[in-house]
Design an enzyme around this catalytic site. Structure first.
Site, PDB file in Angstrom:
ATOM      1  N   HIS A  72      49.113 -27.696 -80.443  1.00  0.00           N
ATOM      2  CA  HIS A  72      49.753 -27.617 -81.758  1.00  0.00           C
ATOM      3  C   HIS A  72      48.836 -26.840 -82.696  1.00  0.00           C
ATOM      4  O   HIS A  72      47.617 -26.955 -82.598  1.00  0.00           O
ATOM      5  CB  HIS A  72      50.008 -29.023 -82.332  1.00  0.00           C
ATOM      6  N   ASP A 105      57.293 -32.769 -78.447  1.00  0.00           N
ATOM      7  CA  ASP A 105      58.308 -32.338 -77.484  1.00  0.00           C
ATOM      8  C   ASP A 105      58.030 -32.808 -76.060  1.00  0.00           C
ATOM      9  O   ASP A 105      58.850 -32.625 -75.173  1.00  0.00           O
ATOM     10  CB  ASP A 105      58.416 -30.809 -77.480  1.00  0.00           C
TER      11      ASP A 105
HETATM   12  N1  CMC Z   1      48.915 -24.486 -72.445  1.00  0.00           N
HETATM   13  C1  CMC Z   1      47.799 -23.805 -72.111  1.00  0.00           C
HETATM   14  N2  CMC Z   1      46.969 -23.222 -73.002  1.00  0.00           N
HETATM   15  C2  CMC Z   1      47.282 -23.346 -74.305  1.00  0.00           C
HETATM   16  C3  CMC Z   1      48.423 -24.057 -74.728  1.00  0.00           C
HETATM   17  C4  CMC Z   1      49.241 -24.643 -73.752  1.00  0.00           C
HETATM   18  N3  CMC Z   1      50.332 -25.321 -74.108  1.00  0.00           N
HETATM   19  N4  CMC Z   1      48.487 -24.014 -76.080  1.00  0.00           N
HETATM   20  C5  CMC Z   1      47.433 -23.309 -76.485  1.00  0.00           C
HETATM   21  N5  CMC Z   1      46.699 -22.900 -75.414  1.00  0.00           N
HETATM   22  C6  CMC Z   1      45.444 -22.135 -75.459  1.00  0.00           C
HETATM   23  C7  CMC Z   1      45.740 -20.679 -75.750  1.00  0.00           C
HETATM   24  O1  CMC Z   1      45.885 -19.915 -74.569  1.00  0.00           O
HETATM   25  C8  CMC Z   1      44.528 -20.276 -76.532  1.00  0.00           C
HETATM   26  O2  CMC Z   1      43.483 -20.005 -75.624  1.00  0.00           O
HETATM   27  P1  CMC Z   1      42.387 -18.866 -75.976  1.00  0.00           P
HETATM   28  O3  CMC Z   1      41.684 -19.365 -77.197  1.00  0.00           O
HETATM   29  O4  CMC Z   1      41.543 -18.825 -74.762  1.00  0.00           O
HETATM   30  O5  CMC Z   1      43.173 -17.616 -76.242  1.00  0.00           O
HETATM   31  C9  CMC Z   1      44.136 -21.538 -77.311  1.00  0.00           C
HETATM   32  O6  CMC Z   1      44.695 -22.622 -76.566  1.00  0.00           O
HETATM   33  C10 CMC Z   1      44.720 -21.571 -78.716  1.00  0.00           C
HETATM   34  O7  CMC Z   1      46.116 -21.302 -78.634  1.00  0.00           O
HETATM   35  P2  CMC Z   1      46.940 -20.508 -79.729  1.00  0.00           P
HETATM   36  O8  CMC Z   1      48.179 -19.941 -79.116  1.00  0.00           O
HETATM   37  O9  CMC Z   1      46.029 -19.530 -80.424  1.00  0.00           O
HETATM   38  O10 CMC Z   1      47.262 -21.665 -80.722  1.00  0.00           O
HETATM   39  P3  CMC Z   1      48.404 -21.647 -81.798  1.00  0.00           P
HETATM   40  O11 CMC Z   1      47.993 -22.598 -82.834  1.00  0.00           O
HETATM   41  O12 CMC Z   1      48.716 -20.263 -82.217  1.00  0.00           O
HETATM   42  O13 CMC Z   1      49.678 -22.177 -80.972  1.00  0.00           O
HETATM   43  C11 CMC Z   1      51.364 -23.534 -80.055  1.00  0.00           C
HETATM   44  C12 CMC Z   1      50.212 -23.447 -81.071  1.00  0.00           C
HETATM   45  C13 CMC Z   1      52.114 -24.841 -80.294  1.00  0.00           C
HETATM   46  C14 CMC Z   1      52.350 -22.371 -80.285  1.00  0.00           C
HETATM   47  C15 CMC Z   1      50.780 -23.497 -78.620  1.00  0.00           C
HETATM   48  O14 CMC Z   1      49.908 -24.577 -78.413  1.00  0.00           O
HETATM   49  C16 CMC Z   1      51.869 -23.455 -77.551  1.00  0.00           C
HETATM   50  O15 CMC Z   1      52.373 -22.379 -77.229  1.00  0.00           O
HETATM   51  N6  CMC Z   1      52.248 -24.653 -76.986  1.00  0.00           N
HETATM   52  C17 CMC Z   1      53.333 -24.722 -76.035  1.00  0.00           C
HETATM   53  C18 CMC Z   1      54.658 -24.694 -76.768  1.00  0.00           C
HETATM   54  C19 CMC Z   1      54.955 -25.990 -77.470  1.00  0.00           C
HETATM   55  O16 CMC Z   1      54.813 -27.079 -76.917  1.00  0.00           O
HETATM   56  N7  CMC Z   1      55.418 -25.881 -78.736  1.00  0.00           N
HETATM   57  C20 CMC Z   1      55.853 -27.038 -79.524  1.00  0.00           C
HETATM   58  C21 CMC Z   1      54.982 -27.263 -80.723  1.00  0.00           C
HETATM   59  S1  CMC Z   1      55.282 -28.855 -81.505  1.00  0.00           S
HETATM   60  C22 CMC Z   1      56.942 -28.786 -82.040  1.00  0.00           C
HETATM   61  C23 CMC Z   1      57.202 -27.694 -83.010  1.00  0.00           C
HETATM   62  O17 CMC Z   1      56.436 -27.443 -83.918  1.00  0.00           O
HETATM   63  O18 CMC Z   1      58.261 -27.059 -82.892  1.00  0.00           O
END
Ligand code: CMC
Length: 431
Positions: free
Chosen positions: A308, A366
């Site tokens: 998140h 989720d």
């Molecule tokens: N699985 C594996 N690696 C992950 C994941 C994951 N679910 N989420 C983040 N990472 C890694 C990502 O690869 C990155 O690694 P690095 O620093 O080496 O590049 C690091 O963690 C930080 O990730 P980010 O994408 O920069 O973080 P963000 O804050 O931009 O993204 C997120 C947050 C929710 C989009 C992301 O964690 C994600 O894609 N999760 C899966 C989708 C999901 O479950 N979304 C629902 C969110 S809660 C409900 C809502 O708000 O709608």
């Protein structure tokens, strides 16, 4: 409020600029850069708004480090345990917990607005039967502005109130109709003698040949899902609603924009993607392979329902959701649900893995919601529409707050331009 004891100093070339620091009621201070371009001729750069407060708000507060979510100050777990969705709607919209007559009036207003203009059913029939219900919802919610002309003047507080009630009341009807349409069943009209969550379940699962039998545990679980998704401060879809509304667009069109944004798998689409992933993993012995893929920087695969932007400890909504999943499966006598077994083991293994520990990745809301919704009988394509139903009150509360702000300005971000500078047009024969 400006913090008189603190200023931020910024040195740009030979210029030193003092920037005011604003103090929130709780949470980190905020540097006010509104005069930065005028005073220093520079912009700031923050793609994805990781460090930028886009607005002032009094509605929802998240402490990502503590795993805390407060609506108007009240913790989400207390609301999920003791309140119900329409009371939470009142709280989000008007800022306080209602007394019993305020609550009765509010529930009554919502209840008597649940029907849709009869002509709207023909809009549904224009969609292909295999359309995703979210595609239908984007279209139908946008079309509300073509049916309810008397509540689209955003400068009229009465019309804003009517639009607010209409949206909360009609969204379950729209989502249920989208569902019925895609499964080829007749639409089921809302009923005013049952509560909001039961009414939604009935509109989804009753058929003319057989009425839906309400089950208090399922209704409670549905209501809890609505509460847990009701608002989440300036997330992507809410920011979309705010940006769309900042131009003065009508509320129905702006909520349709929010629904479009919510659909993405990184946001509301994650609940569908998560259950699909759990089913694809299929059995606990396959989990290590998927964890390996999630950690591989060269592989785009991510564990859906994990991570998140704001929560870096745990998502308080996930804990309530996990408990609810157990209750629902227990009630339905499902003790060997493979997706739940995979989910529990995946959570355990991921939380013990250094990659997930270092990056502070935890199950989000989720991760368990899809298991509950599937057990209730919903196909995965309905998961995100249900999120949209729940989040409608958050979008409207934030929209209402924004419209009432005397300092409202159209949202207009700047950019770091990297394209060609001036060049002269070349005739096609000379290229
Ligand atoms: N699985 C594996 N690696 C992950 C994941 C994951 N679910 N989420 C983040 N990472 C890694 C990502 O690869 C990155 O690694 P690095 O620093 O080496 O590049 C690091 O963690 C930080 O990730 P980010 O994408 O920069 O973080 P963000 O804050 O931009 O993204 C997120 C947050 C929710 C989009 C992301 O964690 C994600 O894609 N999760 C899966 C989708 C999901 O479950 N979304 C629902 C969110 S809660 C409900 C809502 O708000 O709608």
């Amino acid at each position: 409020m400006t913090n008189r004891d603190k200023t931020a100093k910024l040195i740009v070339g030979k210029k030193e600029i003092d920037l005011p620091v604003l103090s929130p009621s709780t949470g980190p201070d905020v540097i006010d850069i509104r005069r930065l371009y005028t005073d220093a001729g520079v912009f700031t750069y923050d793609p994805g708004f990781t460090s930028t407060a886009s607005t002032e708000s009094e509605i929802t507060y998240i402490n990502g480090g503590k795993g805390e979510l407060l609506h108007r100050g009240y913790p989400i777990d207390q609301l999920a345990e003791n309140s119900h969705y329409l009371e939470v709607c009142f709280l989000l919209l008007y800022g306080h917990l209602p007394n019993s007559s305020e609550l009765d009036d509010f529930v009554n207003s919502v209840t008597i607005h649940t029907m849709l203009h009869e002509q709207m059913q023909f809009l549904f029939r224009g969609f292909r039967r295999d359309a995703h219900p979210m595609a239908i919802m984007v279209g139908v919610v946008g079309a509300l502005s073509a049916f309810y002309h008397d509540s689209i003047d955003i400068n009229d507080s009465w019309q804003r109130q009517v639009a607010t009630i209409r949206m909360i009341a009609k969204m379950p009807t729209i989502a249920a109709m989208a569902f019925k349409y895609t499964i080829g069943q007749p639409f089921v009209y809302p009923r005013n003698d049952i509560d909001y969550a039961s009414n939604f379940l009935r509109m989804c699962f009753a058929v003319p040949a057989e009425d839906y039998k309400e089950n208090p545990v399922l209704s409670r679980a549905m209501d809890r899902i609505f509460i847990l998704h009701a608002d989440h401060e300036q997330n992507a879809s809410t920011s979309t609603v705010r940006l769309a509304s900042s131009s003065g667009a009508n509320p129905f069109a702006c909520i349709a924009a929010g629904i479009a944004c919510l659909w993405g798998p990184a946001h509301g689409g994650a609940n569908q993607a998560c259950l699909e992933m759990l089913k694809k993993i299929g059995s606990v012995d396959k989990i290590p392979g998927y964890i390996k893929r999630a950690k591989d920087p060269g592989d785009p695969f991510r564990l859906m329902g994990f991570g998140h932007r704001v929560y870096k400890n745990f998502d308080p909504r996930a804990a309530v959701m996990k408990k609810s999943a157990d209750e629902v499966l227990d009630l339905l006598g499902i003790d060997n649900n493979p997706a739940l077994q995979v989910a529990k083991e995946l959570e355990k293994q991921a939380l013990e893995d250094d990659y997930f520990i270092e990056k502070k990745l935890f199950p989000n809301v989720d991760f368990y919601s899809g298991i509950i919704l599937e057990a209730m009988g919903f196909p995965t394509s309905m998961f995100t529409p249900i999120f949209a139903v729940s989040r409608t009150v958050g979008w409207i509360s934030q929209w209402k707050e924004m419209i009432q702000d005397p300092h409202l300005k159209i949202g207009r971000p700047r950019q770091l331009y990297k394209g060609e500078t001036h060049r002269d047009y070349i005739d096609i024969n000379q290229r």
